[in-house]
Design an enzyme around this catalytic site. Structure first.
Site, PDB file in Angstrom:
ATOM      1  CG  ASP A   6      -1.905   1.171   1.231  1.00 40.62           C
ATOM      2  OD1 ASP A   6      -2.337   1.572   0.134  1.00 40.62           O
ATOM      3  OD2 ASP A   6      -2.225   1.702   2.305  1.00 40.62           O
ATOM      4  CB  SER A   7       0.202   4.812  -0.465  1.00 37.38           C
ATOM      5  OG  SER A   7      -0.955   4.896   0.355  1.00 37.38           O
ATOM      6  CE1 TYR A  38       2.070   5.462  -3.519  1.00 36.08           C
ATOM      7  CE2 TYR A  38       0.659   3.680  -4.257  1.00 36.08           C
ATOM      8  CZ  TYR A  38       1.905   4.133  -3.897  1.00 36.08           C
ATOM      9  OH  TYR A  38       2.973   3.280  -3.907  1.00 36.08           O
ATOM     10  N   GLY A  39      -3.371   9.356  -3.561  1.00 35.04           N
ATOM     11  CA  GLY A  39      -4.639   9.813  -4.125  1.00 35.04           C
ATOM     12  C   GLY A  39      -4.588  11.021  -5.035  1.00 35.04           C
ATOM     13  CB  CYS A  69      -2.807   0.130  -2.734  1.00 30.00           C
ATOM     14  SG  CYS A  69      -2.887   1.803  -3.370  1.00 30.00           S
ATOM     15  CG  ASN A  70      -9.278   0.129  -2.819  1.00 32.08           C
ATOM     16  OD1 ASN A  70     -10.085  -0.678  -3.239  1.00 32.08           O
ATOM     17  ND2 ASN A  70      -8.982   0.229  -1.545  1.00 32.08           N
ATOM     18  CB  THR A  71      -4.840   4.471  -5.479  1.00 29.66           C
ATOM     19  OG1 THR A  71      -5.641   4.953  -4.386  1.00 29.66           O
ATOM     20  CG2 THR A  71      -4.609   5.601  -6.443  1.00 29.66           C
ATOM     21  CD  GLU A 147       0.026   6.892   5.878  1.00 32.00           C
ATOM     22  OE1 GLU A 147       1.196   6.919   6.293  1.00 32.00           O
ATOM     23  OE2 GLU A 147      -0.563   5.824   5.604  1.00 32.00           O
ATOM     24  CB  CYS A 177      -9.256   4.502   0.293  1.00 33.74           C
ATOM     25  SG  CYS A 177      -7.648   4.933   1.013  1.00 33.74           S
ATOM     26  CB  THR A 178      -6.602  -0.241   2.298  1.00 30.56           C
ATOM     27  OG1 THR A 178      -5.478   0.541   1.839  1.00 30.56           O
ATOM     28  CG2 THR A 178      -7.002  -1.243   1.244  1.00 30.56           C
ATOM     29  CG  HIS A 179      -5.069   5.033   4.367  1.00 28.62           C
ATOM     30  ND1 HIS A 179      -4.518   4.499   3.228  1.00 28.62           N
ATOM     31  CD2 HIS A 179      -4.031   5.546   5.087  1.00 28.62           C
ATOM     32  CE1 HIS A 179      -3.197   4.703   3.250  1.00 28.62           C
ATOM     33  NE2 HIS A 179      -2.881   5.332   4.370  1.00 28.62           N
TER      34      HIS A 179
HETATM   35  N1  DGL Z   1      -4.738   3.128   0.800  1.00 28.82           N
HETATM   36  C1  DGL Z   1      -4.721   3.462  -0.584  1.00 28.82           C
HETATM   37  C2  DGL Z   1      -5.922   2.987  -1.361  1.00 28.82           C
HETATM   38  O1  DGL Z   1      -6.496   2.004  -0.975  1.00 28.82           O
HETATM   39  C3  DGL Z   1      -4.146   4.792  -0.992  1.00 28.82           C
HETATM   40  C4  DGL Z   1      -4.338   5.985  -0.084  1.00 28.82           C
HETATM   41  C5  DGL Z   1      -3.468   7.162  -0.528  1.00 28.82           C
HETATM   42  O2  DGL Z   1      -2.237   7.021  -0.421  1.00 28.82           O
HETATM   43  O3  DGL Z   1      -3.998   8.170  -0.993  1.00 28.82           O
HETATM   44  O4  DGL Z   1      -6.280   3.545  -2.353  1.00 28.82           O
END
Ligand code: DGL
Length: 258
Positions: A6-7, A38-39, A69-71, A147, A177-179
């Site tokens: 992930d990011s 990443y977003g 990471c979905n992105t 974060e 988003c996994t966050h």
């Molecule tokens: N956790 C990531 C996702 O699932 C990316 C979040 C990010 O870095 O913006 O997309």
């Protein structure tokens, strides 16, 4: 050994689920914190980072790659996954399966700006549930809050409320988003009991367990290694705070530029 990336810290929500189902398998988790969030990055940057993360895990000798990471998965839907020795379990595909299983049709997706812009969720969900109505909303503020360790109190509650304001008349909301599952108490408080919250990590973990069984990927010693190219001390203390049940070896990796 299974490889996740992930990011940053969000992928721990996937790692935790994988570990529940496969406690004896060794897990290698890469957090690209030199490039988080990443977003807000461009598709070209995200593609390069995704390719790097996947190649790094593949070269580390993992038996399967489990993107957390979905992105990155959104970029893979547009540009394809790079060729790897290890098979890849796509997280947005898992999310679409979770939506299909819910039987619900009015679906909101909350994701990073890059994921929402890509339309990957809509495409994947409509492949499985052609009559679904899918609204994708970008929530740039949420991953940075996680974060920064701001999980409790008024600031994340307000940020979640603001991010969700565009999601009306939905039966289910996908935490795309996994966050975001780390903020689940705020989502539950905002939506109440009548909106079903979907965390794709559960299906991602069960598909990983199915892959492990079908390929006969052997168990190890249940070791967890977490690698960051960001601030190592902060990473270690965040893992302790977010996943107190996890005993993980933590180490630093020099970042690539990007
Ligand atoms: N956790 C990531 C996702 O699932 C990316 C979040 C990010 O870095 O913006 O997309």
């Amino acid at each position: 050994m299974l490889g996740l990336f992930d990011s940053g810290l969000g992928g721990l929500t996937v790692l935790r689920r994988v570990r529940e189902l496969l406690p004896k398998h060794d897990l290698l988790y890469f957090a690209d914190q030199a490039h988080v969030p990443y977003g807000e990055r461009t598709p070209a940057q995200l593609l390069a980072l995704m390719r790097h993360n996947v190649a790094w895990l593949d070269q580390a000798g993992v038996d399967a790659i489990v993107p957390a990471c979905n992105t990155s998965c959104a970029m893979a839907l547009e540009f394809g996954w790079p060729a790897t020795r290890a098979p890849v379990v796509d997280l947005i595909e898992s999310a679409a399966i979770a939506v299909e299983r819910s039987g619900l049709l009015r679906i909101g997706v909350l994701a990073t700006t890059a994921t929402a812009r890509s339309g990957a969720y809509r495409r994947r969900i409509l492949e499985r549930v052609p009559f679904a109505q899918v609204v994708e909303v970008g929530a740039p503020a949420l991953a940075p809050l996680v974060e920064a360790g701001k999980l409790h109190g008024a600031e994340p509650a307000q940020a979640v409320a603001q991010a969700c304001a565009g999601l009306r008349d939905v039966d289910a909301v996908v935490l795309g988003c996994t966050h975001y599952p780390l903020l689940s108490a705020h989502f539950e408080a905002y939506f109440g009991p009548y909106v079903h919250l979907i965390d794709p990590a559960a299906v991602q973990a069960s598909r990983t367990a199915e892959l492990v069984a079908s390929l006969g990927i052997s168990a190890g010693e249940g070791r967890v290694q977490c690698v960051t190219n960001g601030d190592l001390e902060r990473f270690a203390s965040n893992i302790e705070a977010l996943a107190a049940d996890l005993t993980a070896a933590v180490r630093y990796l020099e970042p690539v530029s990007g």
